[in-house]
Design a protein around this motif. Structure first.
Motif, PDB file in Angstrom:
ATOM      1  N   VAL A 157       0.819  -1.209   0.000  1.00 36.40           N
ATOM      2  CA  VAL A 157       0.000   0.000   0.000  1.00 36.40           C
ATOM      3  C   VAL A 157       0.857   1.266   0.000  1.00 36.40           C
ATOM      4  O   VAL A 157       1.945   1.311   0.572  1.00 36.40           O
ATOM      5  N   ASP A 158       0.364   2.271  -0.666  1.00 34.11           N
ATOM      6  CA  ASP A 158       0.965   3.600  -0.624  1.00 34.11           C
ATOM      7  C   ASP A 158       0.641   4.185   0.748  1.00 34.11           C
ATOM      8  O   ASP A 158      -0.527   4.264   1.139  1.00 34.11           O
ATOM      9  N   PHE A 159       1.667   4.616   1.488  1.00 32.87           N
ATOM     10  CA  PHE A 159       1.451   5.072   2.863  1.00 32.87           C
ATOM     11  C   PHE A 159       0.583   6.316   2.949  1.00 32.87           C
ATOM     12  O   PHE A 159      -0.173   6.471   3.897  1.00 32.87           O
ATOM     13  N   ASP A 160       0.676   7.189   1.959  1.00 37.52           N
ATOM     14  CA  ASP A 160      -0.190   8.371   1.963  1.00 37.52           C
ATOM     15  C   ASP A 160      -1.647   7.955   1.830  1.00 37.52           C
ATOM     16  O   ASP A 160      -2.517   8.471   2.535  1.00 37.52           O
ATOM     17  N   VAL A 161      -1.917   7.011   0.932  1.00 31.74           N
ATOM     18  CA  VAL A 161      -3.284   6.505   0.750  1.00 31.74           C
ATOM     19  C   VAL A 161      -3.776   5.862   2.050  1.00 31.74           C
ATOM     20  O   VAL A 161      -4.896   6.112   2.497  1.00 31.74           O
ATOM     21  N   TYR A 162      -2.932   5.054   2.667  1.00 30.87           N
ATOM     22  CA  TYR A 162      -3.295   4.385   3.922  1.00 30.87           C
ATOM     23  C   TYR A 162      -3.621   5.410   5.012  1.00 30.87           C
ATOM     24  O   TYR A 162      -4.660   5.326   5.667  1.00 30.87           O
ATOM     25  N   ASN A 163      -2.744   6.384   5.201  1.00 32.52           N
ATOM     26  CA  ASN A 163      -2.956   7.370   6.260  1.00 32.52           C
ATOM     27  C   ASN A 163      -4.210   8.199   6.029  1.00 32.52           C
ATOM     28  O   ASN A 163      -4.963   8.482   6.967  1.00 32.52           O
TER      29      ASN A 163
END
Length: 186
Positions: A157-163
């Motif tokens: 997962v892209d961490f920005d998307v997750y956050n």
């Protein structure tokens, strides 16, 4: 020690008439590699572990894998069939054979691989009802995080998307015992 929650997982689902009803409806569509996942599974387990009544679902995520029917139109046809059977539910149908395009990934080979790209380990779980009325499930990261109330990103997962998703979902307000892992990696 590895914790095994499989028996409890199956029992929770088998004891929920509404879930079994949904699984029967979806099974009767006879779609290839077809499952119901995401919040449908996650919310039920978290509700049970928190001693809560059913948390309202935004939708019921039905996934399948069919390389021959990758047009979104076919998904809408299936949603319409589901609405004709049960209009009280908000059905969301996605052919995972085309979702790699939306996500910018290499083509998935099946639903198991596709859900390994979903944002959280506790969400990357899907279930179905077999022809013999037994619960089957796929869970690329297992079901321990789900039962241990751990919310963490999947490796892809892209961490920005997750956050952003964690902020938007506000799960901690619904399920106070969750341990949400926030990623600060860029």
């Amino acid at each position: 020690m590895i914790e095994n929650f499989e028996a409890e997982f199956i029992q929770i689902i088998e004891n929920d008439f509404e879930m079994i009803n949904v699984l029967e409806i979806v099974r009767n569509l006879n779609l290839n590699d077809c499952w119901v996942g995401a919040g449908f599974v996650r919310n039920k387990i978290w509700d049970t572990l928190h001693g809560k009544d059913k948390t309202e679902l935004n939708d019921i995520d039905v996934i399948y894998f069919d390389k021959l029917k990758i047009n979104k139109v076919y998904d809408r046809e299936i949603e319409n069939k589901l609405k004709a059977i049960d209009s009280s539910r908000n059905w969301s149908v996605k052919n995972q054979a085309r979702m790699h395009l939306r996500n910018g990934h290499k083509q998935y080979t099946n639903c198991y691989e596709a859900i390994s790209f979903w944002p959280e380990t506790a969400t990357s779980i899907a279930i179905k009802l077999s022809a013999k009325n037994q619960i089957a499930y796929i869970a690329p990261y297992g079901i321990s995080d789900l039962f241990n109330l751990i919310v963490m990103p999947t490796p892809q997962v892209d961490f920005d998307v997750y956050n952003i998703r964690i902020d938007k979902k506000r799960w901690k307000e619904k399920w106070s015992q969750l341990n949400i892992i926030v990623s600060y990696e860029k």
